[in-house]
Motif scaffolding. Sequence first.
Motif, PDB file in Angstrom:
ATOM      1  N   ILE A 188      23.897 -11.614  13.703  1.00 36.18           N
ATOM      2  CA  ILE A 188      24.662 -11.828  14.937  1.00 36.18           C
ATOM      3  C   ILE A 188      25.440 -13.126  14.759  1.00 36.18           C
ATOM      4  O   ILE A 188      24.862 -14.173  14.484  1.00 36.18           O
ATOM      5  CB  ILE A 188      23.729 -11.910  16.159  1.00 36.18           C
ATOM      6  CG1 ILE A 188      22.951 -10.604  16.313  1.00 36.18           C
ATOM      7  CG2 ILE A 188      24.536 -12.226  17.416  1.00 36.18           C
ATOM      8  CD1 ILE A 188      21.878 -10.660  17.367  1.00 36.18           C
ATOM      9  N   ALA A 189      26.752 -13.034  14.886  1.00 35.82           N
ATOM     10  CA  ALA A 189      27.610 -14.214  14.749  1.00 35.82           C
ATOM     11  C   ALA A 189      28.349 -14.445  16.057  1.00 35.82           C
ATOM     12  O   ALA A 189      28.867 -13.516  16.662  1.00 35.82           O
ATOM     13  CB  ALA A 189      28.601 -14.018  13.606  1.00 35.82           C
ATOM     14  N   ARG A 190      28.358 -15.690  16.472  1.00 31.96           N
ATOM     15  CA  ARG A 190      29.106 -16.086  17.674  1.00 31.96           C
ATOM     16  C   ARG A 190      30.058 -17.193  17.267  1.00 31.96           C
ATOM     17  O   ARG A 190      29.664 -18.156  16.621  1.00 31.96           O
ATOM     18  CB  ARG A 190      28.160 -16.595  18.751  1.00 31.96           C
ATOM     19  CG  ARG A 190      27.288 -15.542  19.340  1.00 31.96           C
ATOM     20  CD  ARG A 190      26.345 -16.158  20.383  1.00 31.96           C
ATOM     21  NE  ARG A 190      25.384 -15.186  20.844  1.00 31.96           N
ATOM     22  CZ  ARG A 190      24.225 -14.919  20.246  1.00 31.96           C
ATOM     23  NH1 ARG A 190      23.891 -15.590  19.178  1.00 31.96           N
ATOM     24  NH2 ARG A 190      23.415 -14.015  20.723  1.00 31.96           N
ATOM     25  N   GLN A 191      31.316 -17.035  17.661  1.00 30.44           N
ATOM     26  CA  GLN A 191      32.276 -18.091  17.348  1.00 30.44           C
ATOM     27  C   GLN A 191      33.094 -18.426  18.579  1.00 30.44           C
ATOM     28  O   GLN A 191      33.308 -17.593  19.449  1.00 30.44           O
ATOM     29  CB  GLN A 191      33.177 -17.698  16.181  1.00 30.44           C
ATOM     30  CG  GLN A 191      34.241 -16.698  16.501  1.00 30.44           C
ATOM     31  CD  GLN A 191      35.117 -16.417  15.285  1.00 30.44           C
ATOM     32  OE1 GLN A 191      34.707 -16.636  14.162  1.00 30.44           O
ATOM     33  NE2 GLN A 191      36.311 -15.929  15.521  1.00 30.44           N
ATOM     34  N   THR A 192      33.511 -19.671  18.628  1.00 29.13           N
ATOM     35  CA  THR A 192      34.395 -20.147  19.687  1.00 29.13           C
ATOM     36  C   THR A 192      35.672 -20.627  19.027  1.00 29.13           C
ATOM     37  O   THR A 192      35.621 -21.371  18.045  1.00 29.13           O
ATOM     38  CB  THR A 192      33.736 -21.309  20.460  1.00 29.13           C
ATOM     39  OG1 THR A 192      32.467 -20.874  20.942  1.00 29.13           O
ATOM     40  CG2 THR A 192      34.599 -21.748  21.620  1.00 29.13           C
ATOM     41  N   ALA A 193      36.791 -20.188  19.554  1.00 28.48           N
ATOM     42  CA  ALA A 193      38.081 -20.579  18.987  1.00 28.48           C
ATOM     43  C   ALA A 193      38.894 -21.318  20.040  1.00 28.48           C
ATOM     44  O   ALA A 193      38.741 -21.097  21.241  1.00 28.48           O
ATOM     45  CB  ALA A 193      38.844 -19.354  18.508  1.00 28.48           C
ATOM     46  N   ARG A 194      39.748 -22.204  19.555  1.00 30.47           N
ATOM     47  CA  ARG A 194      40.680 -22.928  20.423  1.00 30.47           C
ATOM     48  C   ARG A 194      42.075 -22.467  20.022  1.00 30.47           C
ATOM     49  O   ARG A 194      42.432 -22.497  18.848  1.00 30.47           O
ATOM     50  CB  ARG A 194      40.518 -24.425  20.196  1.00 30.47           C
ATOM     51  CG  ARG A 194      41.369 -25.282  21.103  1.00 30.47           C
ATOM     52  CD  ARG A 194      41.025 -26.723  20.880  1.00 30.47           C
ATOM     53  NE  ARG A 194      41.619 -27.219  19.665  1.00 30.47           N
ATOM     54  CZ  ARG A 194      42.359 -28.317  19.588  1.00 30.47           C
ATOM     55  NH1 ARG A 194      42.550 -29.055  20.645  1.00 30.47           N
ATOM     56  NH2 ARG A 194      42.868 -28.691  18.445  1.00 30.47           N
ATOM     57  N   CYS A 195      42.841 -21.997  21.004  1.00 28.51           N
ATOM     58  CA  CYS A 195      44.172 -21.450  20.711  1.00 28.51           C
ATOM     59  C   CYS A 195      45.240 -22.118  21.563  1.00 28.51           C
ATOM     60  O   CYS A 195      44.984 -22.528  22.689  1.00 28.51           O
ATOM     61  CB  CYS A 195      44.200 -19.948  20.982  1.00 28.51           C
ATOM     62  SG  CYS A 195      43.083 -18.999  19.940  1.00 28.51           S
ATOM     63  N   ALA A 196      46.434 -22.204  20.997  1.00 25.38           N
ATOM     64  CA  ALA A 196      47.617 -22.675  21.723  1.00 25.38           C
ATOM     65  C   ALA A 196      48.605 -21.520  21.716  1.00 25.38           C
ATOM     66  O   ALA A 196      49.449 -21.415  20.831  1.00 25.38           O
ATOM     67  CB  ALA A 196      48.203 -23.915  21.052  1.00 25.38           C
ATOM     68  N   CYS A 197      48.450 -20.621  22.686  1.00 25.60           N
ATOM     69  CA  CYS A 197      49.256 -19.399  22.707  1.00 25.60           C
ATOM     70  C   CYS A 197      50.544 -19.586  23.494  1.00 25.60           C
ATOM     71  O   CYS A 197      50.620 -20.403  24.415  1.00 25.60           O
ATOM     72  CB  CYS A 197      48.438 -18.258  23.305  1.00 25.60           C
ATOM     73  SG  CYS A 197      46.962 -17.878  22.350  1.00 25.60           S
ATOM     74  N   ARG A 198      51.532 -18.801  23.120  1.00 26.75           N
ATOM     75  CA  ARG A 198      52.817 -18.823  23.818  1.00 26.75           C
ATOM     76  C   ARG A 198      52.699 -18.042  25.118  1.00 26.75           C
ATOM     77  O   ARG A 198      51.722 -17.326  25.341  1.00 26.75           O
ATOM     78  CB  ARG A 198      53.894 -18.202  22.923  1.00 26.75           C
ATOM     79  CG  ARG A 198      54.162 -19.014  21.687  1.00 26.75           C
ATOM     80  CD  ARG A 198      55.286 -18.378  20.874  1.00 26.75           C
ATOM     81  NE  ARG A 198      55.630 -19.223  19.745  1.00 26.75           N
ATOM     82  CZ  ARG A 198      55.128 -19.091  18.530  1.00 26.75           C
ATOM     83  NH1 ARG A 198      54.241 -18.151  18.285  1.00 26.75           N
ATOM     84  NH2 ARG A 198      55.496 -19.895  17.559  1.00 26.75           N
TER      85      ARG A 198
END
Length: 131
Positions: free
Chosen positions: A60-70
């Motif tokens: 089981i993998a959990r990831q958190t991402a930070r994005c700068a979306c248009r």
Amino acid sequence: MASPFMNRTRRSNAWLTMSSTFWVVVLLSGLLILYCGQLVAGTCEIVTLDRDSSQPRRTIARQTARCACRKGQIAGTTRASPACVEAHIVRSRQWCEMMPCLDDEGCDLLVNRTGWTCAQPGGRVKTTTVS
């Protein structure tokens, strides 16, 4: 012989020069930190990644991402990596439209549309759920 007034003026000028130099260094340091912490528009980075392999044959993998979306985009997954995708894909829960699986994998929606599966040619299946 220098007058006491001249000595005091020199000391205050030195203090002003030292003080302004200090504040310039502080300001530039702050700007550098702000600039380096910014993401380019339309990109994402992984902030945290946790793996749990305590169960046999299952990770089981959990990831958190930070994005700068248009504008009109939202954080999603493309080719098994965080990416900015069109917002209508997430709103409609048509997860496979954002092409979340690798090129050689097939994408299928979960029955309740809470995620998707990526099936590899060898039979291995990766399931992703959205919380």
